[in-house]
Enzyme design. Structure first.
Site, PDB file in Angstrom:
ATOM      1  N   GLY A  40       0.814  -1.204   0.000  1.00 47.67           N
ATOM      2  CA  GLY A  40       0.000   0.000   0.000  1.00 47.67           C
ATOM      3  C   GLY A  40       0.843   1.246   0.000  1.00 47.67           C
ATOM      4  O   GLY A  40       2.065   1.187  -0.077  1.00 47.67           O
ATOM      5  N   GLU A  56      -0.335   1.447  -6.415  1.00 51.07           N
ATOM      6  CA  GLU A  56       0.545   0.965  -5.345  1.00 51.07           C
ATOM      7  C   GLU A  56       0.746  -0.549  -5.404  1.00 51.07           C
ATOM      8  O   GLU A  56       1.841  -1.038  -5.159  1.00 51.07           O
ATOM      9  CB  GLU A  56       0.002   1.376  -3.966  1.00 51.07           C
ATOM     10  CG  GLU A  56       0.192   2.842  -3.648  1.00 51.07           C
ATOM     11  CD  GLU A  56       1.631   3.225  -3.339  1.00 51.07           C
ATOM     12  OE1 GLU A  56       2.490   2.336  -3.122  1.00 51.07           O
ATOM     13  OE2 GLU A  56       1.916   4.437  -3.318  1.00 51.07           O
ATOM     14  N   GLU A 106      11.006  -7.546  -0.140  1.00 51.26           N
ATOM     15  CA  GLU A 106      10.668  -8.884  -0.599  1.00 51.26           C
ATOM     16  C   GLU A 106       9.157  -9.007  -0.630  1.00 51.26           C
ATOM     17  O   GLU A 106       8.450  -8.232  -0.002  1.00 51.26           O
ATOM     18  CB  GLU A 106      11.226  -9.968   0.345  1.00 51.26           C
ATOM     19  CG  GLU A 106      12.729 -10.131   0.276  1.00 51.26           C
ATOM     20  CD  GLU A 106      13.189 -11.362   1.046  1.00 51.26           C
ATOM     21  OE1 GLU A 106      12.733 -12.472   0.710  1.00 51.26           O
ATOM     22  OE2 GLU A 106      13.993 -11.189   1.970  1.00 51.26           O
TER      23      GLU A 106
END
Length: 138
Positions: A40, A56, A106
């Site tokens: 986000g 996003e 990651e």
């Protein structure tokens, strides 16, 4: 000048391979606060919350998402240790292989029963727990 909370959006990405549900996507944050989080970020001036979510999700996971529904609005002033944010959290669907990009160090896909809730930052543990109440683990 008027001061208001920062507007953000977060996504619970339900990842599918064809019609098989694989789990939800979480990222390891590159920036403070470090830890696992829903992907986000901030809504830009002139951008709708829904378009910010789609942007996003693509920026952090490389996935193209389809919004299913709004889960809730989260506005507790202490939800982000940096400053007061208000987040619109959407449930969305995606197919493909996520790749960490932008602010994500990651990216991980967790089966619902394997989500490490205690490693989630911000109020994302609460958000994911509310999501899990509506899901059947397959």
């Amino acid at each position: 000048m008027i001061e208001t909370p920062y507007l953000t959006t977060d996504g619970i990405i339900e990842l599918y391979n064809e019609d098989k549900f694989l789990g939800i996507v979480l990222i390891e944050r590159l920036n403070e606060p470090h830890g696992l989080a829903l992907p986000g970020g901030f809504v830009d001036i002139g951008e709708s919350v829904e378009n910010a979510l789609i942007r996003e999700m693509k920026e952090e996971t490389s996935l193209d998402v389809k919004i299913s529904r709004l889960q809730n609005i989260y506005s507790e002033p202490s939800r982000d240790p940096r400053f007061h944010t208000v987040s619109a959290v959407y449930i969305c669907k995606a197919k493909g292989t996520p790749k960490a990009c932008d602010d994500a160090k990651e990216v991980f896909v967790y089966k619902l029963e394997e989500i490490p809730l205690n490693k989630l930052v911000f109020d994302h543990k609460k958000i994911v727990e509310e999501y899990l109440k509506t899901k059947t683990i397959k």
